[in-house]
Design an enzyme around this catalytic site. Structure first.
Site, PDB file in Angstrom:
ATOM      1  N   HIS A 227      85.932  91.318 -48.798  1.00  0.00           N
ATOM      2  CA  HIS A 227      85.198  90.149 -48.272  1.00  0.00           C
ATOM      3  C   HIS A 227      84.050  90.586 -47.367  1.00  0.00           C
ATOM      4  O   HIS A 227      82.974  89.989 -47.390  1.00  0.00           O
ATOM      5  CB  HIS A 227      86.145  89.225 -47.498  1.00  0.00           C
TER       6      HIS A 227
ATOM      7  N   ARG B 113      96.566  60.676 -52.605  1.00  0.00           N
ATOM      8  CA  ARG B 113      97.604  61.442 -51.888  1.00  0.00           C
ATOM      9  C   ARG B 113      98.380  62.385 -52.811  1.00  0.00           C
ATOM     10  O   ARG B 113      99.521  62.732 -52.539  1.00  0.00           O
ATOM     11  CB  ARG B 113      98.564  60.508 -51.147  1.00  0.00           C
TER      12      ARG B 113
ATOM     13  N   ASN C 122      96.581  90.377 -50.564  1.00  0.00           N
ATOM     14  CA  ASN C 122      95.220  90.566 -50.052  1.00  0.00           C
ATOM     15  C   ASN C 122      94.821  92.039 -49.992  1.00  0.00           C
ATOM     16  O   ASN C 122      93.793  92.372 -49.381  1.00  0.00           O
ATOM     17  CB  ASN C 122      95.085  89.941 -48.660  1.00  0.00           C
TER      18      ASN C 122
ATOM     19  N   GLU D  44     102.567  81.946 -47.311  1.00  0.00           N
ATOM     20  CA  GLU D  44     101.992  83.164 -46.718  1.00  0.00           C
ATOM     21  C   GLU D  44     102.307  83.305 -45.240  1.00  0.00           C
ATOM     22  O   GLU D  44     101.416  83.378 -44.393  1.00  0.00           O
ATOM     23  CB  GLU D  44     100.471  83.212 -46.957  1.00  0.00           C
TER      24      GLU D  44
ATOM     25  N   LYS E  56      97.400  77.969 -54.280  1.00  0.00           N
ATOM     26  CA  LYS E  56      96.344  77.923 -53.257  1.00  0.00           C
ATOM     27  C   LYS E  56      95.133  77.227 -53.864  1.00  0.00           C
ATOM     28  O   LYS E  56      94.673  77.604 -54.953  1.00  0.00           O
ATOM     29  CB  LYS E  56      95.928  79.334 -52.832  1.00  0.00           C
TER      30      LYS E  56
ATOM     31  N   GLU F  25      92.118  92.844 -60.081  1.00  0.00           N
ATOM     32  CA  GLU F  25      93.271  92.102 -59.543  1.00  0.00           C
ATOM     33  C   GLU F  25      94.567  92.514 -60.269  1.00  0.00           C
ATOM     34  O   GLU F  25      95.635  92.553 -59.667  1.00  0.00           O
ATOM     35  CB  GLU F  25      93.052  90.588 -59.664  1.00  0.00           C
TER      36      GLU F  25
ATOM     37  N   LYS G 247     103.231  88.116 -59.177  1.00  0.00           N
ATOM     38  CA  LYS G 247     102.741  87.109 -58.221  1.00  0.00           C
ATOM     39  C   LYS G 247     103.794  86.010 -58.040  1.00  0.00           C
ATOM     40  O   LYS G 247     104.039  85.555 -56.914  1.00  0.00           O
ATOM     41  CB  LYS G 247     101.400  86.516 -58.672  1.00  0.00           C
TER      42      LYS G 247
ATOM     43  N   ARG H 120     103.414  87.418 -48.799  1.00  0.00           N
ATOM     44  CA  ARG H 120     102.300  87.011 -49.672  1.00  0.00           C
ATOM     45  C   ARG H 120     100.984  87.661 -49.248  1.00  0.00           C
ATOM     46  O   ARG H 120     100.075  87.832 -50.053  1.00  0.00           O
ATOM     47  CB  ARG H 120     102.177  85.478 -49.707  1.00  0.00           C
TER      48      ARG H 120
ATOM     49  N   HIS I 264      91.221  93.072 -49.925  1.00  0.00           N
ATOM     50  CA  HIS I 264      90.400  91.880 -49.721  1.00  0.00           C
ATOM     51  C   HIS I 264      89.678  91.853 -48.373  1.00  0.00           C
ATOM     52  O   HIS I 264      88.588  91.304 -48.271  1.00  0.00           O
ATOM     53  CB  HIS I 264      91.239  90.608 -49.905  1.00  0.00           C
TER      54      HIS I 264
HETATM   55  P1  NAD Z   1      84.288  81.734 -61.885  1.00  0.00           P
HETATM   56  O1  NAD Z   1      85.193  80.589 -61.967  1.00  0.00           O
HETATM   57  O2  NAD Z   1      82.987  81.545 -61.190  1.00  0.00           O
HETATM   58  O3  NAD Z   1      84.007  82.279 -63.354  1.00  0.00           O
HETATM   59  C1  NAD Z   1      83.131  83.377 -63.536  1.00  0.00           C
HETATM   60  C2  NAD Z   1      82.045  83.057 -64.579  1.00  0.00           C
HETATM   61  O4  NAD Z   1      82.609  83.144 -65.882  1.00  0.00           O
HETATM   62  C3  NAD Z   1      81.446  81.659 -64.469  1.00  0.00           C
HETATM   63  O5  NAD Z   1      80.075  81.745 -64.736  1.00  0.00           O
HETATM   64  C4  NAD Z   1      82.135  80.885 -65.591  1.00  0.00           C
HETATM   65  O6  NAD Z   1      81.344  79.821 -66.085  1.00  0.00           O
HETATM   66  C5  NAD Z   1      82.314  81.950 -66.632  1.00  0.00           C
HETATM   67  N1  NAD Z   1      83.450  81.791 -67.546  1.00  0.00           N
HETATM   68  C6  NAD Z   1      84.709  81.393 -67.244  1.00  0.00           C
HETATM   69  N2  NAD Z   1      85.505  81.533 -68.300  1.00  0.00           N
HETATM   70  C7  NAD Z   1      84.736  82.000 -69.320  1.00  0.00           C
HETATM   71  C8  NAD Z   1      84.990  82.369 -70.658  1.00  0.00           C
HETATM   72  N3  NAD Z   1      86.236  82.331 -71.170  1.00  0.00           N
HETATM   73  N4  NAD Z   1      83.961  82.810 -71.411  1.00  0.00           N
HETATM   74  C9  NAD Z   1      82.699  82.908 -70.888  1.00  0.00           C
HETATM   75  N5  NAD Z   1      82.398  82.615 -69.612  1.00  0.00           N
HETATM   76  C10 NAD Z   1      83.411  82.153 -68.834  1.00  0.00           C
HETATM   77  O7  NAD Z   1      84.960  82.994 -61.177  1.00  0.00           O
HETATM   78  P2  NAD Z   1      86.442  83.601 -61.154  1.00  0.00           P
HETATM   79  O8  NAD Z   1      86.236  85.044 -60.944  1.00  0.00           O
HETATM   80  O9  NAD Z   1      87.272  83.133 -62.282  1.00  0.00           O
HETATM   81  O10 NAD Z   1      87.060  82.951 -59.829  1.00  0.00           O
HETATM   82  C11 NAD Z   1      86.534  83.230 -58.562  1.00  0.00           C
HETATM   83  C12 NAD Z   1      87.056  82.185 -57.594  1.00  0.00           C
HETATM   84  O11 NAD Z   1      88.472  82.261 -57.534  1.00  0.00           O
HETATM   85  C13 NAD Z   1      86.557  82.385 -56.174  1.00  0.00           C
HETATM   86  O12 NAD Z   1      86.084  81.157 -55.684  1.00  0.00           O
HETATM   87  C14 NAD Z   1      87.796  82.819 -55.402  1.00  0.00           C
HETATM   88  O13 NAD Z   1      87.780  82.393 -54.063  1.00  0.00           O
HETATM   89  C15 NAD Z   1      88.887  82.139 -56.175  1.00  0.00           C
HETATM   90  N6  NAD Z   1      90.222  82.740 -56.055  1.00  0.00           N
HETATM   91  C16 NAD Z   1      91.250  81.933 -55.738  1.00  0.00           C
HETATM   92  C17 NAD Z   1      92.531  82.447 -55.631  1.00  0.00           C
HETATM   93  C18 NAD Z   1      93.689  81.536 -55.372  1.00  0.00           C
HETATM   94  O14 NAD Z   1      94.801  82.024 -55.123  1.00  0.00           O
HETATM   95  N7  NAD Z   1      93.495  80.251 -55.425  1.00  0.00           N
HETATM   96  C19 NAD Z   1      92.767  83.806 -55.869  1.00  0.00           C
HETATM   97  C20 NAD Z   1      91.680  84.619 -56.198  1.00  0.00           C
HETATM   98  C21 NAD Z   1      90.402  84.078 -56.297  1.00  0.00           C
HETATM   99  N1  GLY Z   2      95.091  85.430 -53.950  1.00  0.00           N
HETATM  100  C1  GLY Z   2      96.018  85.542 -52.908  1.00  0.00           C
HETATM  101  C2  GLY Z   2      97.137  84.554 -52.937  1.00  0.00           C
HETATM  102  O1  GLY Z   2      97.283  83.783 -53.848  1.00  0.00           O
HETATM  103  O2  GLY Z   2      97.911  84.535 -52.035  1.00  0.00           O
END
Ligand code: NAD
Ligand code: GLY
Length: 360
Positions: free
Chosen positions: A248, A117, A241, A233, A139, A181, A223, A237, A244
């Site tokens: 998407h 939990r 997007n 949101e 998020k 971003e 942010k 917030r 986005h």
């Molecule tokens: P990711 O986590 O897949 O990383 C991208 C690639 O880089 C992977 O292959 C990883 O192994 C590699 N990598 C990571 N750090 C590294 C480093 N320092 N050196 C070498 N390689 C490295 O992708 P991302 O772009 O970081 O994240 C995308 C995800 O984030 C999506 O699932 C998206 O939905 C999510 N997201 C969430 C939010 C949120 O608010 N929670 C906001 C934006 C995106």
């Molecule tokens: N990436 C959008 C949010 O965190 O609200």
């Protein structure tokens, strides 16, 4: 050369540390929140390069190494991670650490939010995208067959540690995706920051640590301010997007493949948001041109025609948008702009204007 950005959410407030060499100091930074063994969730790529620095930082680390890639952010991935975390012995008073990009951060945050939990967790983001966006704001989510990020919850981390030195091992294409971003913050609410990026963005991406610390810290500050005003949101917030809804749809139309990475979709999506705003007479044409000029200068795509392979039709893209979780009461919602630095949300977009922009 480091900065601390505060996220003020009452009892759930936390600090974002941005700077150089922070991985080696992570033990000291995490100690106030840790108790006993600390499970560190990461992926194979990050583990190979960066896990040792954390393991040697004075914590009793239990690494949990997952496969890299979006596929890990799934019910299967969650089940596997949950078992490993439960077997690690971490209890409700303990701390779970996410060391990786947005995939690891989103999955680990979700697991931490539901196991026993709710267990505290820390974010150590290792991609630029994760440092400026996904690690901040709480998020968390996994993907399902019905779409991305549809199963999740809000669970704020106790601390975020963004060591910009880890970005030096990130593939250039991933670094540029994160930059999209960063640029989003300037485009949506801070023209002066956009102008700073025009002058210094290439320097930051080229390895100037001072410029990168500023870019990451300023993005986090923006942010944090938005999340403080609208954590769940219900309003403002949604401006995060920007680009986005288009992005998407383009990702879906290209099958979430290597043809188009998320940040590239966001870059084209922001350019489309500017073009649509101009078409609707809401934004001066020179702002859209200036924004696109910077995308091109930095090496990001700015048009649907920049995506390799067969082009998706406007109607196919509109159909993908209708499935987006940002559609409300069956109406498409867009973040548009009045100028660089002035975004707003609307559902009043005539479909003809949308079709024209998606066909141009
Ligand atoms: P990711 O986590 O897949 O990383 C991208 C690639 O880089 C992977 O292959 C990883 O192994 C590699 N990598 C990571 N750090 C590294 C480093 N320092 N050196 C070498 N390689 C490295 O992708 P991302 O772009 O970081 O994240 C995308 C995800 O984030 C999506 O699932 C998206 O939905 C999510 N997201 C969430 C939010 C949120 O608010 N929670 C906001 C934006 C995106
Ligand atoms: N990436 C959008 C949010 O965190 O609200």
């Amino acid at each position: 050369m480091s900065e601390i950005v505060k996220v003020g959410l009452g009892a759930r407030s936390y600090d974002i540390h941005v700077g150089r060499g922070l991985l080696a100091q992570a033990g000291d930074l995490l100690k106030p929140f840790a108790r006993g063994t600390v499970p560190v969730v990461t992926d194979e790529n990050v583990a190979r390069i960066h896990l040792a620095a954390l393991s040697n930082s004075g914590l009793d680390v239990k690494p949990i190494v997952l496969a890299p890639g979006e596929g890990t952010k799934s019910f299967t991935g969650l089940e596997k991670l949950s078992s490993e975390l439960l077997r690690s012995g971490v209890d409700r008073g303990g701390l779970i650490v996410a060391l990786g990009g947005g995939v690891i951060g989103d999955l680990t945050g979700f697991a931490a939010g539901i196991l026993k939990r709710g267990i505290a967790f820390a974010q150590i983001p290792t991609t630029l995208l994760a440092q400026v966006d996904s690690s901040v704001g709480g998020k968390t989510a996994i993907n399902t067959a019905e779409g991305k990020n549809l199963v999740g919850l809000f669970h704020q981390p106790r601390i975020v540690i963004a060591d910009i030195d880890v970005l030096s091992t990130l593939p250039k294409r991933e670094l540029l995706c994160g930059y999209a971003e960063v640029l989003k913050y300037g485009a949506l609410g801070d023209r002066a920051f956009f102008e700073w990026l025009e002058a210094n963005g290439a320097k930051a991406l080229g390895g100037d640590a001072g410029a990168m610390v500023h870019a990451v810290a300023h993005s986090c500050r923006m942010k944090a301010a938005i999340v403080e005003r609208d954590e769940r949101e219900t309003g403002e917030r949604a401006l995060l997007n920007l680009g986005h809804t288009f992005g998407h749809a383009l990702e879906a139309a290209t099958g979430f493949s290597d043809r188009l990475l998320h940040g590239e979709g966001v870059a084209i999506g922001m350019a489309l948001a500017f073009r649509l705003s101009v078409r609707l007479g809401l934004c001066p044409g020179q702002d859209a041109e200036r924004f696109v000029r910077h995308l091109k200068a930095i090496g990001l795509p700015s048009s649907i025609t920049d995506i390799p392979g067969e082009r998706a039709s406007a109607d196919a893209l509109i159909a993908h948008m209708a499935h987006d979780k940002k559609a409300k009461d069956g109406r498409l919602r867009f973040i548009l702009v009045r100028a660089i630095g002035e975004a707003f949300e609307t559902d009043a977009v005539p479909v003809e204007a949308l079709r024209t922009v998606l066909s141009s």
